[in-house]
Motif scaffolding. Structure first.
Motif, mmCIF file in Angstrom:
data_model
loop_
_atom_site.group_PDB
_atom_site.id
_atom_site.type_symbol
_atom_site.label_atom_id
_atom_site.label_comp_id
_atom_site.label_asym_id
_atom_site.label_seq_id
_atom_site.Cartn_x
_atom_site.Cartn_y
_atom_site.Cartn_z
ATOM 1 N N CYS A 82 -30.305 -28.510 -6.846
ATOM 2 C CA CYS A 82 -30.675 -27.968 -5.548
ATOM 3 C C CYS A 82 -30.273 -28.960 -4.465
ATOM 4 O O CYS A 82 -30.102 -30.159 -4.734
ATOM 5 C CB CYS A 82 -32.158 -27.630 -5.492
ATOM 6 S SG CYS A 82 -33.283 -28.975 -5.876
ATOM 7 N N PHE A 83 -30.110 -28.436 -3.265
ATOM 8 C CA PHE A 83 -29.574 -29.217 -2.159
ATOM 9 C C PHE A 83 -30.410 -28.949 -0.913
ATOM 10 O O PHE A 83 -30.990 -27.875 -0.766
ATOM 11 C CB PHE A 83 -28.107 -28.845 -1.923
ATOM 12 C CG PHE A 83 -27.235 -29.148 -3.107
ATOM 13 C CD1 PHE A 83 -26.572 -30.361 -3.216
ATOM 14 C CD2 PHE A 83 -27.111 -28.226 -4.143
ATOM 15 C CE1 PHE A 83 -25.797 -30.646 -4.315
ATOM 16 C CE2 PHE A 83 -26.340 -28.505 -5.256
ATOM 17 C CZ PHE A 83 -25.678 -29.726 -5.337
ATOM 18 N N PRO A 84 -30.448 -29.917 0.018
ATOM 19 C CA PRO A 84 -31.311 -29.769 1.186
ATOM 20 C C PRO A 84 -30.736 -28.864 2.272
ATOM 21 O O PRO A 84 -29.536 -28.802 2.479
ATOM 22 C CB PRO A 84 -31.433 -31.203 1.706
ATOM 23 C CG PRO A 84 -30.162 -31.856 1.284
ATOM 24 C CD PRO A 84 -29.785 -31.216 -0.026
ATOM 25 N N ASP A 89 -38.052 -28.637 11.837
ATOM 26 C CA ASP A 89 -38.269 -30.074 11.683
ATOM 27 C C ASP A 89 -38.567 -30.469 10.236
ATOM 28 O O ASP A 89 -39.042 -31.563 9.967
ATOM 29 C CB ASP A 89 -39.411 -30.549 12.592
ATOM 30 C CG ASP A 89 -40.758 -29.984 12.176
ATOM 31 O OD1 ASP A 89 -40.786 -28.949 11.475
ATOM 32 O OD2 ASP A 89 -41.790 -30.568 12.551
ATOM 33 N N ARG A 90 -38.300 -29.564 9.316
ATOM 34 C CA ARG A 90 -38.573 -29.888 7.916
ATOM 35 C C ARG A 90 -37.351 -29.609 7.056
ATOM 36 O O ARG A 90 -36.421 -28.925 7.472
ATOM 37 C CB ARG A 90 -39.793 -29.133 7.400
ATOM 38 C CG ARG A 90 -39.603 -27.638 7.340
ATOM 39 C CD ARG A 90 -40.898 -26.914 6.977
ATOM 40 N NE ARG A 90 -40.638 -25.511 6.827
ATOM 41 C CZ ARG A 90 -40.409 -24.909 5.666
ATOM 42 N NH1 ARG A 90 -40.443 -25.580 4.555
ATOM 43 N NH2 ARG A 90 -40.163 -23.612 5.617
ATOM 44 N N MET A 91 -37.388 -30.140 5.865
ATOM 45 C CA MET A 91 -36.287 -29.974 4.923
ATOM 46 C C MET A 91 -36.823 -29.231 3.708
ATOM 47 O O MET A 91 -37.944 -29.477 3.265
ATOM 48 C CB MET A 91 -35.771 -31.362 4.522
ATOM 49 C CG MET A 91 -34.601 -31.353 3.577
ATOM 50 S SD MET A 91 -33.967 -33.029 3.268
ATOM 51 C CE MET A 91 -35.303 -33.770 2.347
ATOM 52 N N VAL A 92 -36.018 -28.315 3.203
ATOM 53 C CA VAL A 92 -36.322 -27.618 1.953
ATOM 54 C C VAL A 92 -35.116 -27.792 1.033
ATOM 55 O O VAL A 92 -34.026 -28.128 1.482
ATOM 56 C CB VAL A 92 -36.612 -26.113 2.181
ATOM 57 C CG1 VAL A 92 -37.845 -25.915 3.055
ATOM 58 C CG2 VAL A 92 -35.410 -25.392 2.762
ATOM 59 N N PHE A 93 -35.338 -27.578 -0.248
ATOM 60 C CA PHE A 93 -34.235 -27.615 -1.206
ATOM 61 C C PHE A 93 -34.044 -26.219 -1.774
ATOM 62 O O PHE A 93 -35.014 -25.501 -2.026
ATOM 63 C CB PHE A 93 -34.523 -28.606 -2.339
ATOM 64 C CG PHE A 93 -34.331 -30.037 -1.939
ATOM 65 C CD1 PHE A 93 -33.100 -30.654 -2.095
ATOM 66 C CD2 PHE A 93 -35.368 -30.769 -1.397
ATOM 67 C CE1 PHE A 93 -32.903 -31.971 -1.718
ATOM 68 C CE2 PHE A 93 -35.188 -32.085 -1.012
ATOM 69 C CZ PHE A 93 -33.952 -32.688 -1.176
ATOM 70 N N CYS A 94 -32.768 -25.849 -1.965
ATOM 71 C CA CYS A 94 -32.425 -24.532 -2.501
ATOM 72 C C CYS A 94 -31.460 -24.715 -3.661
ATOM 73 O O CYS A 94 -30.535 -25.532 -3.585
ATOM 74 C CB CYS A 94 -31.757 -23.669 -1.439
ATOM 75 S SG CYS A 94 -32.745 -23.449 0.050
ATOM 76 N N ASP A 95 -31.688 -23.963 -4.738
ATOM 77 C CA ASP A 95 -30.776 -23.998 -5.880
ATOM 78 C C ASP A 95 -29.411 -23.458 -5.489
ATOM 79 O O ASP A 95 -29.310 -22.512 -4.701
ATOM 80 C CB ASP A 95 -31.307 -23.137 -7.034
ATOM 81 C CG ASP A 95 -32.478 -23.766 -7.758
ATOM 82 O OD1 ASP A 95 -32.617 -25.009 -7.720
ATOM 83 O OD2 ASP A 95 -33.266 -23.008 -8.364
ATOM 84 N N CYS A 96 -28.378 -24.058 -6.050
ATOM 85 C CA CYS A 96 -27.012 -23.566 -5.888
ATOM 86 C C CYS A 96 -26.377 -23.513 -7.269
ATOM 87 O O CYS A 96 -26.585 -24.403 -8.092
ATOM 88 C CB CYS A 96 -26.208 -24.476 -4.958
ATOM 89 S SG CYS A 96 -26.793 -24.417 -3.241
ATOM 90 N N GLU A 97 -25.620 -22.460 -7.522
ATOM 91 C CA GLU A 97 -24.990 -22.269 -8.827
ATOM 92 C C GLU A 97 -23.784 -23.179 -9.013
ATOM 93 O O GLU A 97 -23.438 -23.550 -10.122
ATOM 94 C CB GLU A 97 -24.556 -20.813 -8.995
ATOM 95 C CG GLU A 97 -25.713 -19.823 -8.942
ATOM 96 C CD GLU A 97 -26.719 -20.046 -10.045
ATOM 97 O OE1 GLU A 97 -26.313 -20.287 -11.201
ATOM 98 O OE2 GLU A 97 -27.930 -19.982 -9.741
ATOM 99 N N ASN A 98 -23.124 -23.516 -7.904
ATOM 100 C CA ASN A 98 -21.933 -24.368 -7.941
ATOM 101 C C ASN A 98 -21.732 -24.947 -6.540
ATOM 102 O O ASN A 98 -22.577 -24.758 -5.676
ATOM 103 C CB ASN A 98 -20.708 -23.565 -8.413
ATOM 104 C CG ASN A 98 -20.476 -22.332 -7.568
ATOM 105 O OD1 ASN A 98 -20.321 -22.420 -6.345
ATOM 106 N ND2 ASN A 98 -20.459 -21.156 -8.196
ATOM 107 N N LEU A 99 -20.645 -25.645 -6.347
ATOM 108 C CA LEU A 99 -20.398 -26.287 -5.054
ATOM 109 C C LEU A 99 -19.369 -25.537 -4.210
ATOM 110 O O LEU A 99 -18.802 -26.097 -3.276
ATOM 111 C CB LEU A 99 -19.948 -27.733 -5.275
ATOM 112 C CG LEU A 99 -20.953 -28.621 -6.012
ATOM 113 C CD1 LEU A 99 -20.407 -30.026 -6.168
ATOM 114 C CD2 LEU A 99 -22.295 -28.630 -5.320
ATOM 115 N N SER A 100 -19.170 -24.267 -4.513
ATOM 116 C CA SER A 100 -18.173 -23.482 -3.777
ATOM 117 C C SER A 100 -18.633 -23.208 -2.348
ATOM 118 O O SER A 100 -19.821 -23.271 -2.029
ATOM 119 C CB SER A 100 -17.904 -22.158 -4.496
ATOM 120 O OG SER A 100 -19.030 -21.308 -4.364
#
Length: 183
Positions: A82-84, A89-100
């Motif tokens: 997952c990536f931010p 004013d806040r940060m969340v992380f979300c899953d990503c299947e790849n870096l496309s």
């Protein structure tokens, strides 16, 4: 010099050094990083990485240590990555299947973030956070870019925070990294 002036001085110095890194050097570091990280002989780190189901990383910008190949290696081994994404004013992380490019969009800060249609993951499901930094001291105190996003995110996790893995260049280790209660 007060703490904020000292932080600004270190940020300016380190950002200048990062800007001097050539694209060839950054590419070499990126290619070597997965074997380097996964080959560190530390029982705790090895155990945490083996057991981890979800690992939070970042998309490097402006000379940060490039971790895309590390993310790809972790994804290939079956780990969720997952990536931010900054939301107000806040940060969340979300899953990503790849870096496309279909998984990411460029924010107003020029940082690749997961597309806005992705849902944030529960912070307590993240086992490891790979942290970018401007500088660290030998004890692991981190100096970020100054927005406090990682500090607030990790602070909100409380005692159940994920394992923190700081990554930096050798020149980013500074004995005099100042910190305050918010850091």
């Amino acid at each position: 010099m007060d703490i904020n002036e000292e932080k600004s001085r270190i940020r300016k110095e380190v950002k200048k050094r990062r800007a001097e890194l050539s694209s060839a050097v950054l590419a070499e570091i990126e290619n070597l990083l997965p074997d380097f990280i996964l080959g560190i002989e530390d029982e705790e780190l090895t155990s945490v990485l083996e057991k981890a189901k979800r690992i939070a990383l970042y998309r490097s910008v402006r000379g940060e240590v490039p971790v895309d190949k590390l993310a790809e290696a972790l994804m290939a081994s079956g780990k969720k990555c997952c990536f931010p994404r900054v939301c107000d004013d806040r940060m969340v992380f979300c899953d990503c299947e790849n870096l496309s490019d279909s998984e990411f969009e460029v924010s107003s800060l020029g940082i690749k973030e997961p597309v806005g249609t992705k849902s944030p993951v529960d912070p307590h499901t993240i086992d490891v956070v790979v942290l970018p930094a401007v500088a660290y001291n030998e004890e692991g105190t981190r100096l970020g870019m100054g927005g406090g996003y990682y500090d607030r995110y990790i602070g909100a996790c409380g005692k159940d925070r994920p394992y923190l893995l700081g990554i930096c260049y050798e020149f980013q280790i500074c004995s005099d990294v100042p910190s305050s209660d918010q850091d």
